[in-house]
Design an enzyme around this catalytic site. Structure first.
Site, PDB file in Angstrom:
ATOM      1  CG  ASP A 173      -9.856  -0.645   4.582  1.00  0.00           C
ATOM      2  OD1 ASP A 173      -9.803  -0.953   3.367  1.00  0.00           O
ATOM      3  OD2 ASP A 173      -9.232  -1.253   5.470  1.00  0.00           O
ATOM      4  CE  LYS A 175      -3.784  -2.464   2.142  1.00  0.00           C
ATOM      5  NZ  LYS A 175      -4.402  -2.936   3.389  1.00  0.00           N
ATOM      6  CD  GLN A 218      -3.383  -4.359   6.592  1.00  0.00           C
ATOM      7  OE1 GLN A 218      -3.275  -3.445   5.786  1.00  0.00           O
ATOM      8  NE2 GLN A 218      -4.011  -5.490   6.290  1.00  0.00           N
TER       9      GLN A 218
END
Ligand code: NDP
Length: 299
Positions: free
Chosen positions: A121, A54, A98
């Protein structure tokens, strides 16, 4: 019949190129690039790999990338404090925590500390609610990638019978809602579903988000269907040598290729699109926060 391969590398590269052009346009027009922050807690090897990719993607598209790495024993309150600080930092447009977090940390409490405007996200309650209500917002990256991939085969999915196997908050449920938004007729299957192979055979569009290696066999696939395989499963690969492993999806790929119209490979499919959609969401979040036009056209 051999199906067409839905190549995640090619589609993700096109999305990245679009994002890169948008980022360059922002630089020229506003003197600033969108900033993406990632919070990584602990030393889970898969998460480390994902976070490195990422960072690399963000930098390659010209964004600012900022990663906060915290030890596995970091108290929940400290993680939340970092997320709050990033939410309040005007230079940051997108924040990604994450997952999974170490067991002593409550994911829901951490996500609740995240500014929904930076939820790239798409996992906060506000993002989920907006998706449910059909309002514009930041969508979870993996299901958004599934829709993009399906639409490369069939740009208008209206009326298609879509079966999503899996009902997780991360993949199955949002995928079902996104395909509903595309005017598909959607069924959601899960571990209690009866006659799953029969249900799958009804699908013009079959989305597998189960986490069981090659569970969906070729004879579960309707001839001519589009198959989107979200699964990432590590299995032994004795043919590669003792103790070696490989990654397979939730669909028996070779069998599905014999029957379907188009199939996503694993690896090389949905996983790459998840990364690309994160970049797209970061541009989208930056535009929404800063009142910029969005040349990347992320819906
Ligand atoms: P979860 O474990 O959270 O959910 C799995 C779902 O599959 C559940 O809804 C479960 O049903 C259902 N299920 C399990 N066994 C069966 C069965 N025998 N028959 C029918 N349904 C079943 O997983 P995720 O949704 O997080 O992930 C799914 C897969 O996708 C995993 O392989 C994961 O690694 C992968 N993944 C890939 C990503 C990518 O970028 N490509 C991103 C995220 C995930 P029930 O609810 O009844 O338990």
């Amino acid at each position: 019949m051999t199906a067409r391969l839905i190549d995640g590398a090619v589609i993700a590269a096109a999305v990245r190129a679009e994002v890169k052009a948008a980022v360059a346009a922002f630089g020229a027009a506003h003197g600033a690039a969108p900033g993406l922050a990632v919070v990584l807690v602990g030393d889970d090897p898969a998460s480390q790999v994902y976070v490195r990719s990422k960072e690399k993607d963000a930098i390659e598209t010209g964004m600012r990338s900022h990663t906060i790495r915290l030890g596995a024993d970091t108290p929940e309150a400290d993680v939340i404090a970092h997320v709050r600080a990033l939410s309040a930092d005007d230079a940051i447009d997108g924040v990604l925590v994450q997952l999974p977090l170490p067991k002593h940390i409550d994911e829901a409490r951490v996500l609740a500390a995240l500014d929904p405007a930076k939820d790239v996200d798409g996992l906060t309650e506000q993002s989920a609610g907006r998706l449910m209500l059909g309002k514009p917002g930041l969508r979870p990256c993996t299901p958004a990638g599934c829709v993009l991939m399906a639409k490369t085969v069939e740009p208008d999915l209206s009326g298609a019978r879509c079966v999503v196997v899996g009902r997780s908050i991360l993949v199955g449920k949002p995928a079902a809602l996104l395909f509903l938004q595309e005017n598909c007729t959607v069924s959601i299957a899960h571990s209690r579903t009866r006659d799953l192979p029969d249900l799958c055979r009804e699908a013009d569009l079959l989305v597998a988000a189960i986490g069981r290696p090659e569970m969906i066999r070729g004879d579960w696939v309707r001839p001519g269907a589009i198959v989107i395989d979200v699964g990432i499963n590590r299995v032994p690969a004795p043919d590669k040598g003792e103790g070696k492993t490989k990654i397979v999806g939730d669909v028996a790929f070779a069998e599905a290729m014999e029957v379907a119209r188009a199939v996503t490979p694993v690896p090389g499919g949905v996983g790459l699109m998840t990364r690309a959609c994160l970049l797209q969401n970061t541009v989208k979040a930056a535009c929404a926060r800063r009142g910029w036009n969005n040349p990347a056209g992320a819906a």
